[in-house]
Design an enzyme around this catalytic site. Sequence first.
Site, PDB file in Angstrom:
ATOM      1  N   SER A 172      43.802  47.293  32.708  1.00  0.00           N
ATOM      2  CA  SER A 172      43.584  45.994  33.129  1.00  0.00           C
ATOM      3  C   SER A 172      44.521  45.051  32.114  1.00  0.00           C
ATOM      4  O   SER A 172      45.733  45.270  32.269  1.00  0.00           O
ATOM      5  CB  SER A 172      42.109  45.713  32.988  1.00  0.00           C
ATOM      6  OG  SER A 172      41.815  44.261  33.742  1.00  0.00           O
ATOM      7  N   GLN A 173      43.892  44.226  31.669  1.00  0.00           N
ATOM      8  CA  GLN A 173      44.707  43.651  30.350  1.00  0.00           C
ATOM      9  C   GLN A 173      45.437  44.366  29.371  1.00  0.00           C
ATOM     10  O   GLN A 173      46.625  43.964  29.367  1.00  0.00           O
ATOM     11  CB  GLN A 173      43.813  42.515  29.599  1.00  0.00           C
ATOM     12  CG  GLN A 173      44.470  41.909  28.413  1.00  0.00           C
ATOM     13  CD  GLN A 173      43.554  40.860  27.364  1.00  0.00           C
ATOM     14  OE1 GLN A 173      43.746  39.690  27.572  1.00  0.00           O
ATOM     15  NE2 GLN A 173      42.887  41.767  26.657  1.00  0.00           N
TER      16      GLN A 173
ATOM     17  N   HIS B  65      38.231  48.035  40.612  1.00  0.00           N
ATOM     18  CA  HIS B  65      38.971  47.862  39.290  1.00  0.00           C
ATOM     19  C   HIS B  65      38.886  48.833  38.256  1.00  0.00           C
ATOM     20  O   HIS B  65      39.374  49.047  37.362  1.00  0.00           O
ATOM     21  CB  HIS B  65      38.859  46.428  38.755  1.00  0.00           C
ATOM     22  CG  HIS B  65      39.721  46.183  37.737  1.00  0.00           C
ATOM     23  ND1 HIS B  65      41.060  46.012  37.914  1.00  0.00           N
ATOM     24  CD2 HIS B  65      39.585  45.593  36.363  1.00  0.00           C
ATOM     25  CE1 HIS B  65      41.552  45.701  36.723  1.00  0.00           C
ATOM     26  NE2 HIS B  65      40.719  45.290  35.651  1.00  0.00           N
TER      27      HIS B  65
ATOM     28  N   ASP C 195      41.053  47.068  44.779  1.00  0.00           N
ATOM     29  CA  ASP C 195      40.969  46.594  43.653  1.00  0.00           C
ATOM     30  C   ASP C 195      40.945  44.930  43.827  1.00  0.00           C
ATOM     31  O   ASP C 195      41.953  44.366  44.223  1.00  0.00           O
ATOM     32  CB  ASP C 195      41.877  46.843  42.442  1.00  0.00           C
ATOM     33  CG  ASP C 195      41.535  46.433  41.032  1.00  0.00           C
ATOM     34  OD1 ASP C 195      41.072  45.447  40.880  1.00  0.00           O
ATOM     35  OD2 ASP C 195      42.408  46.891  40.062  1.00  0.00           O
TER      36      ASP C 195
ATOM     37  N   TYR D 210      40.505  42.764  29.017  1.00  0.00           N
ATOM     38  CA  TYR D 210      40.129  41.345  29.012  1.00  0.00           C
ATOM     39  C   TYR D 210      38.629  41.003  28.542  1.00  0.00           C
ATOM     40  O   TYR D 210      37.707  41.774  29.230  1.00  0.00           O
ATOM     41  CB  TYR D 210      40.296  40.573  30.486  1.00  0.00           C
ATOM     42  CG  TYR D 210      40.096  39.020  29.962  1.00  0.00           C
ATOM     43  CD1 TYR D 210      41.354  38.444  29.746  1.00  0.00           C
ATOM     44  CD2 TYR D 210      39.135  38.433  30.666  1.00  0.00           C
ATOM     45  CE1 TYR D 210      41.359  37.217  29.774  1.00  0.00           C
ATOM     46  CE2 TYR D 210      39.107  36.910  30.435  1.00  0.00           C
ATOM     47  CZ  TYR D 210      40.247  36.465  29.888  1.00  0.00           C
ATOM     48  OH  TYR D 210      40.180  34.873  30.051  1.00  0.00           O
TER      49      TYR D 210
END
Length: 325
Positions: free
Chosen positions: A188-189, A303, A274, A92
């Site tokens: 992640s994204q 994360h 996370d 992201y």
Amino acid sequence: MAFFDLPLEELQTYLPSRGEPEDFDAFWQATLSEARQYPLNARFERVEVGLKTLEAFDVSFSGYGGQTIKGWLLLPVNRQGKLPCVVEYIGYGGGRGSPLNWLLWPSCGYATLVMDTRGQGSSWQPGDTPDPEPEGANPHYPGFMTRGILSPYTYYYRRVFTDAVRAVETAQAHPAVDAERIAITGGSQGGGITLAVAGLCPQVRVAMPDVPFLCHFRRATQLVDTHPYAEIASYCKTHRDKVERVFQTLSYFDGMNFAARARAAALFSVGLMDTICPPSTVYAAYNHYAGFKQMRVYEFNNHEGGGTYQSEAKLAFLHQHLPLE
């Protein structure tokens, strides 16, 4: 941050209901059919960045609405025959950056295509792809999570996920790539996009989502107040009368629903501390995943997940399920 989510024993069996819209498949079939009405227009222009063992190409192709999406392609200089290809999606806020940011997979002998994420690329790594918003989109909370969120037809990730499918088709179009040996990955994204593409592209052989975002939205927004999920909560805090409409839209983009359709061999990772993508949201997608799957657990990590340890695990997984010939 200490443990805040479910114990690992409960995470391993956590299987929440998916709340899938009845027209989920029809929506995505129509979306992709519409995108494919535009010629792919895949272009690969050689760029010189000082690499001796790899070739780098500036990539452009037609994504959602026929709009131009940028990327990079990297190929080993010394190659024989067509190569399996790893298509990578970005976390992201980040953009495609430089070819020098993406040396791992091509250095290991794989073709690599990196997709720029439309509209992003000004937070931590530069990007080059704008995002023209459709008419009728709603005012949104700063960021990307609530752009067009009042309808699945205008929602931001409809465009991104469509671009991501077209990125796979772009990789398949290059003469150095074996179109039947495609892997997808991202963190992640990028992990959430990986899950979407795994559910939408049955030809993908391997999927490797790391600490995936965009999964189990309602639990995520109620469990953590960190960004980017906090963008959704902040929007709902202001637009109190639109909460159910928001989550109805998000059900078309939930990684759990794509996971239930995916068949590629998958390697997931999760950090049990996370606070960005809570472990239960990752396991929600993992436990619904329909194909062969493995999970790498990083007990004391947030994360950042497994870092280099996870890269080594992914490379071993690739060698097992998508070996170089």
